[in-house]
Structures are given as structure tokens and as C-alpha cells.
Design a protein around this motif. Sequence first.
Motif, mmCIF file in Angstrom:
data_model
loop_
_atom_site.group_PDB
_atom_site.id
_atom_site.type_symbol
_atom_site.label_atom_id
_atom_site.label_comp_id
_atom_site.label_asym_id
_atom_site.label_seq_id
_atom_site.Cartn_x
_atom_site.Cartn_y
_atom_site.Cartn_z
ATOM 1 N N HIS A 10 7.547 -28.762 16.925
ATOM 2 C CA HIS A 10 8.448 -27.595 16.940
ATOM 3 C C HIS A 10 9.386 -27.577 15.733
ATOM 4 O O HIS A 10 10.512 -27.077 15.825
ATOM 5 C CB HIS A 10 9.290 -27.544 18.219
ATOM 6 C CG HIS A 10 8.498 -27.511 19.476
ATOM 7 N ND1 HIS A 10 9.073 -27.524 20.727
ATOM 8 C CD2 HIS A 10 7.168 -27.440 19.698
ATOM 9 C CE1 HIS A 10 8.140 -27.489 21.653
ATOM 10 N NE2 HIS A 10 6.969 -27.445 21.051
ATOM 11 N N ARG B 18 16.347 -23.289 18.726
ATOM 12 C CA ARG B 18 16.054 -23.568 17.324
ATOM 13 C C ARG B 18 17.299 -23.312 16.469
ATOM 14 O O ARG B 18 18.003 -22.322 16.672
ATOM 15 C CB ARG B 18 14.915 -22.682 16.839
ATOM 16 C CG ARG B 18 13.560 -23.003 17.461
ATOM 17 C CD ARG B 18 12.529 -21.952 17.082
ATOM 18 N NE ARG B 18 11.218 -22.313 17.573
ATOM 19 C CZ ARG B 18 10.293 -22.951 16.858
ATOM 20 N NH1 ARG B 18 10.560 -23.285 15.602
ATOM 21 N NH2 ARG B 18 9.127 -23.249 17.376
ATOM 22 N N PRO C 131 10.854 -19.485 14.231
ATOM 23 C CA PRO C 131 9.458 -19.543 14.674
ATOM 24 C C PRO C 131 8.530 -19.014 13.579
ATOM 25 O O PRO C 131 8.900 -18.107 12.819
ATOM 26 C CB PRO C 131 9.438 -18.629 15.899
ATOM 27 C CG PRO C 131 10.843 -18.623 16.390
ATOM 28 C CD PRO C 131 11.704 -18.732 15.168
ATOM 29 N N ASN D 17 15.506 -23.010 11.932
ATOM 30 C CA ASN D 17 14.111 -23.356 12.220
ATOM 31 C C ASN D 17 13.437 -22.150 12.882
ATOM 32 O O ASN D 17 13.107 -22.169 14.058
ATOM 33 C CB ASN D 17 14.076 -24.586 13.142
ATOM 34 C CG ASN D 17 12.658 -25.023 13.472
ATOM 35 O OD1 ASN D 17 11.738 -24.786 12.702
ATOM 36 N ND2 ASN D 17 12.497 -25.642 14.632
ATOM 37 N N HIS E 279 9.306 -22.405 22.473
ATOM 38 C CA HIS E 279 9.797 -23.752 22.769
ATOM 39 C C HIS E 279 9.828 -23.930 24.275
ATOM 40 O O HIS E 279 9.901 -22.959 25.033
ATOM 41 C CB HIS E 279 11.176 -24.013 22.163
ATOM 42 C CG HIS E 279 12.212 -22.993 22.517
ATOM 43 N ND1 HIS E 279 12.761 -22.887 23.777
ATOM 44 C CD2 HIS E 279 12.807 -22.018 21.770
ATOM 45 C CE1 HIS E 279 13.635 -21.904 23.793
ATOM 46 N NE2 HIS E 279 13.683 -21.358 22.597
ATOM 47 N N ASP F 217 17.343 -17.191 14.522
ATOM 48 C CA ASP F 217 16.351 -18.264 14.453
ATOM 49 C C ASP F 217 15.476 -18.313 15.701
ATOM 50 O O ASP F 217 14.390 -18.896 15.680
ATOM 51 C CB ASP F 217 17.036 -19.628 14.274
ATOM 52 C CG ASP F 217 17.376 -19.917 12.822
ATOM 53 O OD1 ASP F 217 16.752 -19.308 11.947
ATOM 54 O OD2 ASP F 217 18.279 -20.728 12.577
ATOM 55 N N ASN F 218 15.931 -17.735 16.781
ATOM 56 C CA ASN F 218 15.173 -17.766 18.022
ATOM 57 C C ASN F 218 14.548 -16.422 18.370
ATOM 58 O O ASN F 218 13.780 -16.334 19.340
ATOM 59 C CB ASN F 218 16.066 -18.239 19.168
ATOM 60 C CG ASN F 218 16.381 -19.718 19.075
ATOM 61 O OD1 ASN F 218 15.681 -20.552 19.617
ATOM 62 N ND2 ASN F 218 17.451 -20.058 18.359
ATOM 63 N N MET G 196 13.031 -28.849 16.028
ATOM 64 C CA MET G 196 14.015 -28.013 16.747
ATOM 65 C C MET G 196 15.211 -27.649 15.873
ATOM 66 O O MET G 196 15.464 -26.505 15.599
ATOM 67 C CB MET G 196 14.475 -28.681 18.050
ATOM 68 C CG MET G 196 13.359 -28.833 19.066
ATOM 69 S SD MET G 196 12.454 -27.298 19.406
ATOM 70 C CE MET G 196 13.737 -26.274 20.123
ATOM 71 N N ILE G 197 15.972 -28.628 15.449
ATOM 72 C CA ILE G 197 17.068 -28.407 14.504
ATOM 73 C C ILE G 197 16.634 -28.968 13.153
ATOM 74 O O ILE G 197 16.192 -30.119 13.062
ATOM 75 C CB ILE G 197 18.358 -29.111 14.966
ATOM 76 C CG1 ILE G 197 18.804 -28.577 16.329
ATOM 77 C CG2 ILE G 197 19.468 -28.964 13.936
ATOM 78 C CD1 ILE G 197 19.915 -29.380 16.965
ATOM 79 N N ARG G 198 16.727 -28.141 12.099
ATOM 80 C CA ARG G 198 16.326 -28.608 10.778
ATOM 81 C C ARG G 198 17.536 -28.665 9.853
ATOM 82 O O ARG G 198 18.380 -27.755 9.851
ATOM 83 C CB ARG G 198 15.252 -27.709 10.173
ATOM 84 C CG ARG G 198 13.941 -27.788 10.932
ATOM 85 C CD ARG G 198 12.823 -27.029 10.238
ATOM 86 N NE ARG G 198 12.366 -27.658 9.020
ATOM 87 C CZ ARG G 198 11.517 -28.680 8.976
ATOM 88 N NH1 ARG G 198 11.017 -29.193 10.103
ATOM 89 N NH2 ARG G 198 11.130 -29.183 7.822
ATOM 90 N N GLY H 255 13.218 -31.940 10.048
ATOM 91 C CA GLY H 255 13.453 -31.821 11.480
ATOM 92 C C GLY H 255 14.220 -32.993 12.044
ATOM 93 O O GLY H 255 14.055 -34.141 11.608
ATOM 94 N N LYS I 102 5.487 -25.165 12.736
ATOM 95 C CA LYS I 102 6.774 -25.323 13.437
ATOM 96 C C LYS I 102 6.756 -24.621 14.791
ATOM 97 O O LYS I 102 7.711 -24.719 15.556
ATOM 98 C CB LYS I 102 7.918 -24.786 12.582
ATOM 99 C CG LYS I 102 8.077 -25.514 11.242
ATOM 100 C CD LYS I 102 9.270 -24.946 10.482
ATOM 101 C CE LYS I 102 9.419 -25.572 9.110
ATOM 102 N NZ LYS I 102 8.391 -25.093 8.164
#
Length: 281
Positions: free
Chosen positions: A217, A266, A271, A269, A260, A21-22, A220-222, A228, A256
Motif C-alpha cells: 500500500h 493514506r 492511490p 500516498n 486500503h 490523498d484518499n 500507507m504514509i510516505r 513508505g 501503491k
Amino acid sequence: MIKHLSILLGFSLLSSAVYLDNKLLKVTKYNIRSEKIPKEFNEFKIIHLSDFHNYVFNKENTMVIKKISIENPDIIVMTGDMVNKYDTKFNQFLELVRKLSQRYKIYYIIGNHEKKLKKDDLDLIINELNLSNVNVINNNSKVIISRRNKVINIYGLDIPLEFYKVRNRPTNITTVVDAVLNRCNMDEYNILLTHNPLFFETYSKHNVDLILAGHVHGGMIRIPFIGGVLSPERKFFPKYSGGLYEINKKKLIVSKGIGHSKPGVRVCNMPEIVSITLLNS
């Protein structure tokens, strides 16, 4: 033993998901239909980048450039926080702009992170953007894009920093928005670039058809089916965290984001690059 293995497996899967996710990057596509879009602009494609935060995906951000190249947009818009407020060097972002500007026309507005930079640093960024022929839009700007005597308009809205505060935030943003959007011609298709999506209700009272924003963003956590979790203002479950929203036929697309600020991670979520196709219908 089995219980311990299950816990270890679950932890490994979660860690892998957070890592991906990142580190990965997706393209999210939207088709925006309107009778106000001139037929001359049918299938006009916009790439929307936001909240880059001077990030690095891989060497020289070739992943970002390649995915944009595949989309082959007519223009690129950037809606702020492309660097961090604590940065002293901006090489990743500026090099990305230099490469993209060789192929695409770019329109850019600043976000709250740019507004918090030292004046000399912000001046340096704006100067470098100008050297790359990037159109930096502010509250007094209006960009007209023409095709065979038909136009679409792009406006920029620079939200004052006090409206980003967690405490003692001013309650009335109407005057700030009116000063920019009262100029919008209802007979033309108008696009607004603004960093902050949280004032969508106010934007939608004007003759603006499509609003492009970022800032949150993706929360951040979805959480699936919920959205979000947290906004940069430390507000839980922000109303406009990422995706497509609509009020009275006025549409808002919230990116989104790509990077960050620190600290940040994330979860569920990934990018994203946003690709928007305008359709006359």
C-alpha cells in the motif's frame, strides 16, 4: 493570535492533503525496455491494479474505468487483495471487473486477503471472475500471449499465508518460488504476478524479467525522499513499498494500490493505477 491562525492554517492544509490523498486517483507510468521483448510486442501496454479492497471512489467507480480507458491497455493484471478478508459482499469489485472485462483481457491472482476468506466466499469470487472470462492464474498456470508467432509469458505465484506472518514466519521461501519459476525459459520474456514484493531477491534468481506486485500500500504514509513508513506486517520502512526496483536487470514494479483495509488512511500516498509500456530495445 497570529500563532493560532498559523496552526489552524497548517492543520487545514494537512487535512485537505490527507483528504485528497484518499479520494483522488493518479496514473503512474513506466516504460520497461528489454532486448528480450519481441518487436511484435513493442509498445504493448499493461494496466496493473492491486489492493483495491472493494473500495469506492465515486459512483460505480467510474473514475477508475475512465482513467483505464484513456490508457487503452492491451491487458489488465490484478495482483491480489482486491477485496477484504472481512467482507461479506463483493459487489464493488465484481461490478468493476464485469465492466472492465467487456473491453479488456484480465489476468488475476489472489492475495493474502482473498486467502483468508471463507471457502464459499472465495469460490463465489472465482466463479464470478470465470463468468467474466477473467484468467485466474495460480501456481500451476502459465499464460502465453502470442503475436505473429512471438510470445511473452505470464506466471502467477501464490505465496502461502505463513509467509505473511509477523511472527514465526518461515525463513526459506525458495522451495515455493522454485516450484513456479524454475519453468521460465531464459530465451523468452517472462512476467511474474505475485502479491508480495518482499521476496524480490529470491524472484530475481530466476529467469523472470518483470515482477508485478502490491501488498504494501505504498507504506500507507510516505515521507519524501525516504519512502513508505509501514508495511502490512507492521514493519517500519519496508524495502519495497512502491515504485520501480531492479536487481541484475530483473525489474520489480510495486503498485501503491487503490484502496486500503480497515483501519487505514493514506498520507502523501495517493492511490494509483500503474500503466506499463513494454519497449523492444
